[in-house]
Design a protein around this motif. Sequence first.
Motif, PDB file in Angstrom:
ATOM      1  N   TYR A  52       0.816  -1.221   0.000  1.00 25.00           N
ATOM      2  CA  TYR A  52       0.000   0.000   0.000  1.00 25.00           C
ATOM      3  C   TYR A  52       0.851   1.275   0.000  1.00 25.00           C
ATOM      4  O   TYR A  52       0.529   2.233  -0.723  1.00 25.00           O
ATOM      5  N   LEU A  53       1.893   1.303   0.781  1.00 17.31           N
ATOM      6  CA  LEU A  53       2.663   2.539   0.966  1.00 17.31           C
ATOM      7  C   LEU A  53       3.253   3.085  -0.340  1.00 17.31           C
ATOM      8  O   LEU A  53       3.066   4.267  -0.638  1.00 17.31           O
ATOM      9  N   PRO A  54       3.965   2.292  -1.161  1.00 15.39           N
ATOM     10  CA  PRO A  54       4.469   2.843  -2.430  1.00 15.39           C
ATOM     11  C   PRO A  54       3.356   3.230  -3.397  1.00 15.39           C
ATOM     12  O   PRO A  54       3.479   4.226  -4.119  1.00 15.39           O
ATOM     13  N   ILE A  55       2.272   2.456  -3.407  1.00 15.45           N
ATOM     14  CA  ILE A  55       1.167   2.757  -4.318  1.00 15.45           C
ATOM     15  C   ILE A  55       0.490   4.065  -3.916  1.00 15.45           C
ATOM     16  O   ILE A  55       0.213   4.927  -4.762  1.00 15.45           O
ATOM     17  N   ALA A  56       0.221   4.229  -2.618  1.00 12.67           N
ATOM     18  CA  ALA A  56      -0.417   5.448  -2.139  1.00 12.67           C
ATOM     19  C   ALA A  56       0.476   6.667  -2.367  1.00 12.67           C
ATOM     20  O   ALA A  56      -0.003   7.748  -2.735  1.00 12.67           O
ATOM     21  N   ALA A  57       1.782   6.496  -2.143  1.00 16.56           N
ATOM     22  CA  ALA A  57       2.718   7.609  -2.356  1.00 16.56           C
ATOM     23  C   ALA A  57       2.729   8.040  -3.821  1.00 16.56           C
ATOM     24  O   ALA A  57       2.753   9.240  -4.131  1.00 16.56           O
ATOM     25  N   ARG A  58       2.708   7.071  -4.718  1.00 14.48           N
ATOM     26  CA  ARG A  58       2.666   7.377  -6.148  1.00 14.48           C
ATOM     27  C   ARG A  58       1.345   8.040  -6.527  1.00 14.48           C
ATOM     28  O   ARG A  58       1.312   9.010  -7.284  1.00 14.48           O
ATOM     29  N   LEU A  59       0.252   7.533  -5.994  1.00 12.29           N
ATOM     30  CA  LEU A  59      -1.071   8.039  -6.334  1.00 12.29           C
ATOM     31  C   LEU A  59      -1.261   9.481  -5.875  1.00 12.29           C
ATOM     32  O   LEU A  59      -1.938  10.271  -6.546  1.00 12.29           O
ATOM     33  N   GLN A  60      -0.673   9.816  -4.728  1.00  7.16           N
ATOM     34  CA  GLN A  60      -0.809  11.181  -4.215  1.00  7.16           C
ATOM     35  C   GLN A  60      -0.131  12.211  -5.114  1.00  7.16           C
ATOM     36  O   GLN A  60      -0.470  13.389  -5.074  1.00  7.16           O
ATOM     37  N   GLY A  61       0.831  11.750  -5.919  1.00  7.18           N
ATOM     38  CA  GLY A  61       1.506  12.666  -6.831  1.00  7.18           C
ATOM     39  C   GLY A  61       0.860  12.756  -8.198  1.00  7.18           C
ATOM     40  O   GLY A  61       1.380  13.453  -9.077  1.00  7.18           O
ATOM     41  N   ILE A  62      -0.249  12.046  -8.409  1.00  2.00           N
ATOM     42  CA  ILE A  62      -0.946  12.066  -9.695  1.00  2.00           C
ATOM     43  C   ILE A  62      -2.138  13.006  -9.610  1.00  2.00           C
ATOM     44  O   ILE A  62      -3.023  12.823  -8.767  1.00  2.00           O
ATOM     45  N   ASN A  63      -2.175  13.985 -10.450  1.00  2.00           N
ATOM     46  CA  ASN A  63      -3.268  14.963 -10.458  1.00  2.00           C
ATOM     47  C   ASN A  63      -4.569  14.297 -10.924  1.00  2.00           C
ATOM     48  O   ASN A  63      -4.591  13.596 -11.941  1.00  2.00           O
ATOM     49  N   SER A  64      -5.629  14.511 -10.191  1.00  2.00           N
ATOM     50  CA  SER A  64      -6.920  13.903 -10.534  1.00  2.00           C
ATOM     51  C   SER A  64      -7.514  14.458 -11.827  1.00  2.00           C
ATOM     52  O   SER A  64      -8.470  13.889 -12.361  1.00  2.00           O
ATOM     53  N   SER A  65      -6.932  15.554 -12.338  1.00  2.00           N
ATOM     54  CA  SER A  65      -7.464  16.154 -13.566  1.00  2.00           C
ATOM     55  C   SER A  65      -7.316  15.225 -14.769  1.00  2.00           C
ATOM     56  O   SER A  65      -8.077  15.324 -15.738  1.00  2.00           O
ATOM     57  N   PHE A  66      -6.359  14.296 -14.714  1.00  2.00           N
ATOM     58  CA  PHE A  66      -6.194  13.339 -15.813  1.00  2.00           C
ATOM     59  C   PHE A  66      -7.438  12.475 -15.949  1.00  2.00           C
ATOM     60  O   PHE A  66      -7.967  12.277 -17.051  1.00  2.00           O
ATOM     61  N   GLU A  67      -7.913  11.939 -14.831  1.00  2.00           N
ATOM     62  CA  GLU A  67      -9.111  11.095 -14.858  1.00  2.00           C
ATOM     63  C   GLU A  67     -10.352  11.918 -15.200  1.00  2.00           C
ATOM     64  O   GLU A  67     -11.234  11.468 -15.932  1.00  2.00           O
ATOM     65  N   GLU A  68     -10.428  13.133 -14.639  1.00  2.42           N
ATOM     66  CA  GLU A  68     -11.574  13.996 -14.912  1.00  2.42           C
ATOM     67  C   GLU A  68     -11.652  14.341 -16.390  1.00  2.42           C
ATOM     68  O   GLU A  68     -12.747  14.388 -16.973  1.00  2.42           O
ATOM     69  N   ALA A  69     -10.491  14.566 -17.023  1.00  4.48           N
ATOM     70  CA  ALA A  69     -10.478  14.863 -18.460  1.00  4.48           C
ATOM     71  C   ALA A  69     -10.966  13.669 -19.264  1.00  4.48           C
ATOM     72  O   ALA A  69     -11.723  13.817 -20.241  1.00  4.48           O
ATOM     73  N   ALA A  70     -10.548  12.461 -18.858  1.00  7.03           N
ATOM     74  CA  ALA A  70     -10.983  11.253 -19.564  1.00  7.03           C
ATOM     75  C   ALA A  70     -12.489  11.061 -19.435  1.00  7.03           C
ATOM     76  O   ALA A  70     -13.171  10.707 -20.407  1.00  7.03           O
ATOM     77  N   ILE A  71     -13.036  11.331 -18.255  1.00  2.67           N
ATOM     78  CA  ILE A  71     -14.483  11.186 -18.044  1.00  2.67           C
ATOM     79  C   ILE A  71     -15.242  12.252 -18.840  1.00  2.67           C
ATOM     80  O   ILE A  71     -16.314  11.980 -19.397  1.00  2.67           O
TER      81      ILE A  71
END
Length: 272
Positions: free
Chosen positions: A155-174
């Motif tokens: 969980y720790l490496p995945i969560a750390a990576r995810l926190q650095g990803i801007n949610s705008s990428f997913e919002e743009a795809a939607i």
Amino acid sequence: MSTASARIRAYPGFGIVALLCLVLLYAPLLVVMVYSFNDSTSITQWGGFSLRWYKEVFTGVEAAKFKVAAWNSISIALMATIAATTIATSAAIGMTRGGLWRGKAASFALINLPIMVPEIVTAVATLIFFSAIGFKTGYLSILLAHIVFCIPFAYLPIAARLQGINSSFEEAAIDLYATRWQAFRYVLLPILLPGVISGALLAFIISLDDFIITNFVKGAGIETLPTAIFGAVKQGIKPNIMAISSLMLLVSVVFVTVSWWIGRTGNKPGDT
């Protein structure tokens, strides 16, 4: 960061204490690795350089036992890694992208609890739980226990990576008519993949090397490599045990290094 490091090094005695800690941590490992190449049957007297004990691991009298134990360790570690990484990825997305919800802080603490609780306590509690529900200890009990305590390490490496990803990428795809699943599969997952791989590698090596919890929940008639080594050591330390230990150490170093490297390259500025 460099300024902070310089300040730490400026404290009197910092270098000596750091060197002492490194010696205490790694000197025993170096001794084991050096004597695994000892031609003598003695574990304290050097008899010349030889690979005989590494050959003994694969072709000796105890080779069959160690091969079965190694297969158990690898198969359990693989399945535990897949399950733990899947759960950890789902948990990381829910914790990071789920906004504020009741019980979020408690859930975060629960996920990380296996890291903070002493392993012997976890082992005893797991054994008591299996006994209370009448669950027979064996291969499956080891697998379930490994899945549980590998989750926070994945969980720790995945969560750390995810926190650095801007949610705008997913919002743009939607906004471009992608479904939630398509936004995850084609947008978020490729960016998140370095963290997922790093977490999976870490979970794999944690599972492969575990002894305490495994020794409590394995039951009779099944051994993993760490428990097989422990059983062999009780009869006396032999040079072939040093060879097996050196091989396990090498595998651990490789996996941890690869995990660190993937996590580091995946989190370079400008990636997201």
